[in-house]
Each structure stands twice: as C-alpha cells, then as structure tokens.
Design a protein around this motif. Structure first.
Motif, PDB file in Angstrom:
ATOM      1  N   ARG A 185       0.650  -1.415   0.274  1.00 34.73           N
ATOM      2  CA  ARG A 185      -0.042   0.020  -0.036  1.00 34.73           C
ATOM      3  C   ARG A 185       1.089   1.356   0.049  1.00 34.73           C
ATOM      4  O   ARG A 185       2.232   1.046   0.134  1.00 34.73           O
ATOM      5  N   GLY A 186       0.870   2.149  -0.039  1.00 36.50           N
ATOM      6  CA  GLY A 186       1.058   3.820  -0.660  1.00 36.50           C
ATOM      7  C   GLY A 186       0.924   4.751   1.100  1.00 36.50           C
ATOM      8  O   GLY A 186      -0.074   3.937   2.244  1.00 36.50           O
ATOM      9  N   SER A 187       1.640   5.237   0.880  1.00 33.29           N
ATOM     10  CA  SER A 187       1.543   6.278   2.142  1.00 33.29           C
ATOM     11  C   SER A 187       1.663   7.336   2.542  1.00 33.29           C
ATOM     12  O   SER A 187       2.293   8.109   1.517  1.00 33.29           O
ATOM     13  N   LEU A 188       0.923   7.834   2.524  1.00 27.32           N
ATOM     14  CA  LEU A 188       0.892   9.778   2.607  1.00 27.32           C
ATOM     15  C   LEU A 188       0.447   9.895   4.064  1.00 27.32           C
ATOM     16  O   LEU A 188      -0.831   9.789   4.730  1.00 27.32           O
ATOM     17  N   SER A 189       0.821  11.159   4.518  1.00 28.92           N
ATOM     18  CA  SER A 189       1.381  11.683   5.976  1.00 28.92           C
ATOM     19  C   SER A 189       0.474  13.275   5.234  1.00 28.92           C
ATOM     20  O   SER A 189       1.074  14.095   4.503  1.00 28.92           O
ATOM     21  N   ALA A 190      -0.170  13.618   6.098  1.00 30.17           N
ATOM     22  CA  ALA A 190      -0.709  14.877   6.264  1.00 30.17           C
ATOM     23  C   ALA A 190      -0.043  16.418   7.465  1.00 30.17           C
ATOM     24  O   ALA A 190      -0.852  15.086   8.928  1.00 30.17           O
ATOM     25  N   LYS A 191      -0.777  17.440   7.396  1.00 31.26           N
ATOM     26  CA  LYS A 191      -1.271  17.939   8.371  1.00 31.26           C
ATOM     27  C   LYS A 191      -1.471  18.905   8.388  1.00 31.26           C
ATOM     28  O   LYS A 191      -1.686  19.952   7.889  1.00 31.26           O
ATOM     29  N   LEU A 192      -3.666  19.012   9.489  1.00 29.06           N
ATOM     30  CA  LEU A 192      -4.282  19.954   8.816  1.00 29.06           C
ATOM     31  C   LEU A 192      -3.722  20.467  10.040  1.00 29.06           C
ATOM     32  O   LEU A 192      -3.903  20.665  11.591  1.00 29.06           O
ATOM     33  N   THR A 241      -3.492  10.252  14.010  1.00 28.57           N
ATOM     34  CA  THR A 241      -2.448  10.380  14.798  1.00 28.57           C
ATOM     35  C   THR A 241      -2.100  11.415  16.147  1.00 28.57           C
ATOM     36  O   THR A 241      -1.834  11.291  16.725  1.00 28.57           O
ATOM     37  N   SER A 242      -2.663  12.886  16.300  1.00 29.89           N
ATOM     38  CA  SER A 242      -2.303  13.527  16.905  1.00 29.89           C
ATOM     39  C   SER A 242      -3.071  14.502  16.648  1.00 29.89           C
ATOM     40  O   SER A 242      -3.483  15.216  16.007  1.00 29.89           O
ATOM     41  N   ILE A 243      -3.569  15.154  17.863  1.00 34.78           N
ATOM     42  CA  ILE A 243      -4.250  16.522  17.404  1.00 34.78           C
ATOM     43  C   ILE A 243      -3.580  17.276  18.729  1.00 34.78           C
ATOM     44  O   ILE A 243      -4.425  17.037  19.519  1.00 34.78           O
ATOM     45  N   ASP A 244      -2.751  18.129  18.180  1.00 35.62           N
ATOM     46  CA  ASP A 244      -2.239  19.340  19.463  1.00 35.62           C
ATOM     47  C   ASP A 244      -2.715  20.587  19.599  1.00 35.62           C
ATOM     48  O   ASP A 244      -2.611  20.656  18.116  1.00 35.62           O
ATOM     49  N   VAL A 257      -4.905  24.824  16.133  1.00 33.59           N
ATOM     50  CA  VAL A 257      -5.328  22.916  16.439  1.00 33.59           C
ATOM     51  C   VAL A 257      -3.930  22.185  15.311  1.00 33.59           C
ATOM     52  O   VAL A 257      -4.708  22.945  13.795  1.00 33.59           O
ATOM     53  N   ASP A 258      -3.731  21.533  15.326  1.00 39.20           N
ATOM     54  CA  ASP A 258      -2.706  21.067  14.622  1.00 39.20           C
ATOM     55  C   ASP A 258      -3.167  19.308  14.303  1.00 39.20           C
ATOM     56  O   ASP A 258      -3.798  18.720  15.483  1.00 39.20           O
ATOM     57  N   VAL A 259      -3.813  18.445  12.971  1.00 44.86           N
ATOM     58  CA  VAL A 259      -4.444  17.444  13.205  1.00 44.86           C
ATOM     59  C   VAL A 259      -3.187  17.344  12.078  1.00 44.86           C
ATOM     60  O   VAL A 259      -3.113  17.392  10.983  1.00 44.86           O
ATOM     61  N   THR A 260      -2.726  15.607  12.874  1.00 43.50           N
ATOM     62  CA  THR A 260      -1.502  15.150  11.633  1.00 43.50           C
ATOM     63  C   THR A 260      -2.555  13.787  11.415  1.00 43.50           C
ATOM     64  O   THR A 260      -2.583  13.445  12.313  1.00 43.50           O
ATOM     65  N   PHE A 261      -2.849  12.950  10.764  1.00 40.49           N
ATOM     66  CA  PHE A 261      -3.014  11.955   9.788  1.00 40.49           C
ATOM     67  C   PHE A 261      -1.884  11.397   8.925  1.00 40.49           C
ATOM     68  O   PHE A 261      -1.233  11.479   7.941  1.00 40.49           O
ATOM     69  N   ASN A 262      -2.780   9.222   9.265  1.00 40.18           N
ATOM     70  CA  ASN A 262      -1.608   9.457   7.558  1.00 40.18           C
ATOM     71  C   ASN A 262      -3.016   8.570   7.458  1.00 40.18           C
ATOM     72  O   ASN A 262      -3.609   7.668   7.310  1.00 40.18           O
ATOM     73  N   GLY A 296     -16.870  34.448  10.389  1.00 34.41           N
ATOM     74  CA  GLY A 296     -16.270  33.595   9.213  1.00 34.41           C
ATOM     75  C   GLY A 296     -15.853  32.758   8.583  1.00 34.41           C
ATOM     76  O   GLY A 296     -15.946  31.909   9.928  1.00 34.41           O
ATOM     77  N   PRO A 297     -15.509  32.654   7.588  1.00 32.47           N
ATOM     78  CA  PRO A 297     -15.154  31.161   7.086  1.00 32.47           C
ATOM     79  C   PRO A 297     -14.078  30.564   7.459  1.00 32.47           C
ATOM     80  O   PRO A 297     -13.194  31.653   8.103  1.00 32.47           O
ATOM     81  N   ALA A 298     -14.336  29.519   7.690  1.00 30.71           N
ATOM     82  CA  ALA A 298     -13.319  28.660   8.676  1.00 30.71           C
ATOM     83  C   ALA A 298     -11.494  28.826   7.893  1.00 30.71           C
ATOM     84  O   ALA A 298     -12.289  28.757   7.057  1.00 30.71           O
ATOM     85  N   ARG A 299     -11.240  28.691   8.783  1.00 30.73           N
ATOM     86  CA  ARG A 299      -9.601  29.315   8.447  1.00 30.73           C
ATOM     87  C   ARG A 299      -9.318  27.878   8.516  1.00 30.73           C
ATOM     88  O   ARG A 299      -9.115  27.550   9.989  1.00 30.73           O
ATOM     89  N   TYR A 300      -7.846  27.325   7.684  1.00 37.84           N
ATOM     90  CA  TYR A 300      -7.234  26.075   7.971  1.00 37.84           C
ATOM     91  C   TYR A 300      -6.423  26.162   6.668  1.00 37.84           C
ATOM     92  O   TYR A 300      -6.180  26.467   5.956  1.00 37.84           O
ATOM     93  N   ASP A 301      -5.440  25.091   7.129  1.00 40.39           N
ATOM     94  CA  ASP A 301      -4.489  25.235   5.631  1.00 40.39           C
ATOM     95  C   ASP A 301      -3.813  23.597   5.961  1.00 40.39           C
ATOM     96  O   ASP A 301      -3.653  23.058   6.982  1.00 40.39           O
ATOM     97  N   ILE A 302      -3.742  23.154   4.873  1.00 41.06           N
ATOM     98  CA  ILE A 302      -3.020  21.116   4.726  1.00 41.06           C
ATOM     99  C   ILE A 302      -1.954  21.206   4.277  1.00 41.06           C
ATOM    100  O   ILE A 302      -1.519  22.031   2.639  1.00 41.06           O
ATOM    101  N   SER A 303      -0.766  20.600   4.777  1.00 41.23           N
ATOM    102  CA  SER A 303       0.411  20.611   3.804  1.00 41.23           C
ATOM    103  C   SER A 303       0.354  18.954   3.866  1.00 41.23           C
ATOM    104  O   SER A 303       0.410  18.224   5.152  1.00 41.23           O
ATOM    105  N   PHE A 304       1.037  18.957   3.083  1.00 44.70           N
ATOM    106  CA  PHE A 304       1.573  17.143   2.990  1.00 44.70           C
ATOM    107  C   PHE A 304       2.587  16.681   2.827  1.00 44.70           C
ATOM    108  O   PHE A 304       3.061  17.973   2.179  1.00 44.70           O
TER     109      PHE A 304
END
Length: 399
Positions: A185-192, A241-244, A257-262, A296-304
């Motif tokens: 399987r492939g693996s992709l991690s990201a931080k929201l 994997t983490s909510i910090d 808040v940072d949410v990381t996932f794989n 106002g609109p939700a403010r978020y950023d996603i990085s892979f």
C-alpha cells in the motif's frame, strides 16, 4: 565460521551496531563475505542537505545472462531500554535454539540466509547461469533518502539492469511459508492546521475555538470510507495520529490546533488523486459549518509530506510462481500472496524490475529481545537456494 551456515553469518552481522545512520561495521563485514564468494563490491556514500550521509553496498557476481537482485538493509532501529533485554542486543547470543540480537529478523537474518544459500550453490555447482547482485542500504529504517532510491539510480547510470528482485524483509506473520508480499500500500501523511482566536473559556463569544472546526473537518476525512478495497488490496485507511493545541491551560480557548494523519492507500489512488480528495472533503466540510456568520469562513491549511510512498502491485506471474513453488517445496505450505503491512524499499525497486518480498517471521522485529529460531534460518536458506536454482532455470525456458 563458515559462509554456508546462516547463523554464523548472521551472528557476525548482529555484532555490528549499525543503528541508523551508523554503518557500524555491518557493510564492511558483508563486503568481506561477498568478496570471498567472488563478488565485485562497491560502497557508495550518498548525501543530501539536512540528512546524514549514508553508506551503501552494491555487489555483483557474474557479467551476463539473466540478472537477479537481492535487496535489503543492514541498518537497524535503536535498542530502546537496555534493561529490558535479557541478552546483549549486539552480542548474537544463542539460547534454547534462538539467536538474539537487534536485526535478527529485520533484516540481517534475510541477508545472512541469502548469502549462505549462494555460498552453498557456488560451492556445490560452481558458476551460476547468470548474474546475482546484492543491493544493500544503511538507510531503510531512517528517512530512506540516501539509501536504496539513490543506490538504484547510481547502479542504473553505470549500466546495471535487473530481470527480477527479491527483498528479504520479514514477511511471515507466524511461520515460514505463511506469506509473500507481491505489492505494498502507499503511504501519505499530512498536517491540517486550523486557526481560531484565543480567548477566555468564560467568554466564548469573544473567541473562536478552532477545535470545533477541527472536529468537523476530521470527521469529514474519516467518513465516508475512501474505498472498499479490491481483489489484491484491503480498503484504504486514514488514521488520525495527533490532535495538538499546545495549550496546557484549562481556562484558555486555544488559538490554533494541528491535526496530523496518515493514509495507507491501495492502487485505486495515487498520491495526487488522494491529496485532491482530501482537499475536496475539507472544502466541503468547511463550507457546511453552521454558525460561521459572525466569525467568518473557517481558516485552515493542509500540508502533505514531500515524499509520499506509492502503492504498487507486482504482476509477474513467473516470478511469483517460482518463489511460491520454492516455499512450498521446502515447507509444504503454499504462501498467501499479500499487500498488507507498511512500506518497504520495494517501492523504489518496482520502477526497475518486478519485485517480490519474502523473509523470516516478523513477530519480534523492532521489539526488545528480537530473535530468530536457528531452525528458521536453515529453512529460509533452503528456500532461497531452491528459489535461485528454479528462477535461473525458468529464465532459460523463456529464451
């Protein structure tokens, strides 16, 4: 000490403390053994800014004919708390038919068995009807930047090409003969990262709690499922994997808040299509949030992650059948063909030739008191010996 005895070879390798990124003498030892068998050995070192230099090994026996690659790594994970070990992790101690040491199954044991198989074959029958190479890195357990991927590029630029590859990772869950890996399987991690407005918990109207938004966005990532899987792959799976928030106070609304996932994904996705799906889910969930009129609109950023691992499936029936037949002839068991588990360096090799994985039982890999049964070392050596003979014979039949 004899090269035809896999426990002798493995003991010598275990005594080398090759914790990533240290070579620890493991590649030097392997070079000496391979040279005794007539291999031409090269030890390139690769570098990249921000990562440690890594020593690697490429060795070849033979100059023409079908070319079989054996791939693996001599680096090992740290020992952890030494007090938890009942045997010296780098002592290669034997007790009750078990050989103990870091790397015993992951994966110095596989290397030792393949080398012992070759020593038996070249000693008994002389020259092989083709070529065999060892492609060994010291960076598999680390960032995998200065290891196999660069070693493949280096060898290919020098004119090397391969007809098939076997990776000696510990693929068997319970006993030898259980499982061959024919893909991964492939693996992709990201931080929201979700931004809000910090404030006092008693005055929530003056703040904007990012956890409320993060909860909704995380729920959208988890449901609905990404897919249902297919004949060869299980369903793709996303794990948080983490909510910090970095906030130790109970009376403060955090500012972000940072949410990381794989995600472990099957061959229905690429990293690009999966990233697009994640971005679309986040966008739709953010647009559907209630009570955002005043804030106002939700403010978020996603990085892979920059180097996601692709999924792949080997479709070379002759290679798979030859290895399966060798396993069954020695163990009496027909192995399951699987794509489960984590990533491996096979994800790099598949761009150069068909690749399969088969090694020892992985029950104790990365654990305290990692160990391997001496009987399993002998059995795996016999499987590798049978596989090498049968593979070259199959290549002759293709000509």
């Amino acid at each position: 000490m004899t090269l035809t005895n896999p426990s002798d070879v493995l003991s010598a390798l275990i005594r080398c403390p090759s914790v990533t990124p240290e070579e620890g003498g493991a590649l030097e030892t392997l070079e000496r053994f391979l040279s005794e068998l007539g291999f031409t050995v090269e030890r390139p070192v690769f570098s990249e800014d921000g990562t440690p230099d890594i020593e690697n090994l490429y060795a070849r026996l033979g100059n023409d004919g079908p070319h079989l690659m054996f791939a693996g790594h001599t680096d090992v994970v740290p020992t952890g708390n030494l007090e938890g070990w009942s045997h010296d992790p780098f002592g290669a101690e034997v007790a009750d038919g078990m050989l103990y040491g870091r790397g015993a199954v992951d994966m110095k044991g596989g290397i030792a068995c393949f080398l012992a198989a070759l020593a038996r074959l070249t000693g008994d029958k002389g020259a092989l009807p083709g070529s065999i190479s060892f492609l060994i890195t010291g960076d598999e357990e680390g960032p995998a930047i200065n290891g196999t991927v660069k070693l493949l590029e280096h060898a290919a630029k020098k004119g090397e090409s391969w007809d098939a590859a076997l990776v000696g990772e510990p693929t068997n869950p319970n006993q030898l003969g259980d499982m061959i890996k024919i893909g991964r399987r492939g693996s992709l991690s990201a931080k929201l990262t979700v931004s809000g407005t910090q404030g006092h918990v008693a005055y929530p109207h003056l703040a904007d709690n990012p956890l409320r938004v993060a909860n909704a966005l995380a729920a959208a990532l988890l449901d609905p499922p990404l897919d249902a899987g297919n004949e060869r792959f299980p369903a793709s799976n996303l794990e948080l994997t983490s909510i910090d928030t970095g906030n130790p106070a109970t009376n403060v609304i955090p500012g972000s808040v940072d949410v990381t996932f794989n995600i472990r994904f099957n061959d229905g996705w690429s990293a690009e299509t999966l990233s697009a799906e994640i971005e679309n889910r986040l966008r739709q969930a953010a647009d559907a949030l209630p009570d955002r009129a005043t804030r106002g609109p939700a403010r978020y950023d996603i990085s892979f992650q920059q180097r996601p691992s692709p999924s792949f499936l080997t479709r070379d029936d002759a290679l798979i059948g030859t290895l399966s037949g060798a396993v069954k002839s020695v163990t009496g068991r027909m192995p399951e063909l699987s794509t489960t588990g984590g990533t491996s360096d096979a994800r790099f090799i598949k761009d150069y030739c068909p690749v399969v994985e088969f090694g020892l039982v992985g029950k104790t890999m990365h654990m305290t008191d990692e160990c391997v049964a001496l009987s399993d070392l002998e059995t795996l050596t016999q499987i590798y010996e049978r596989f090498i003979v049968d593979w070259f014979q199959a290549q002759e039949g293709r000509v």
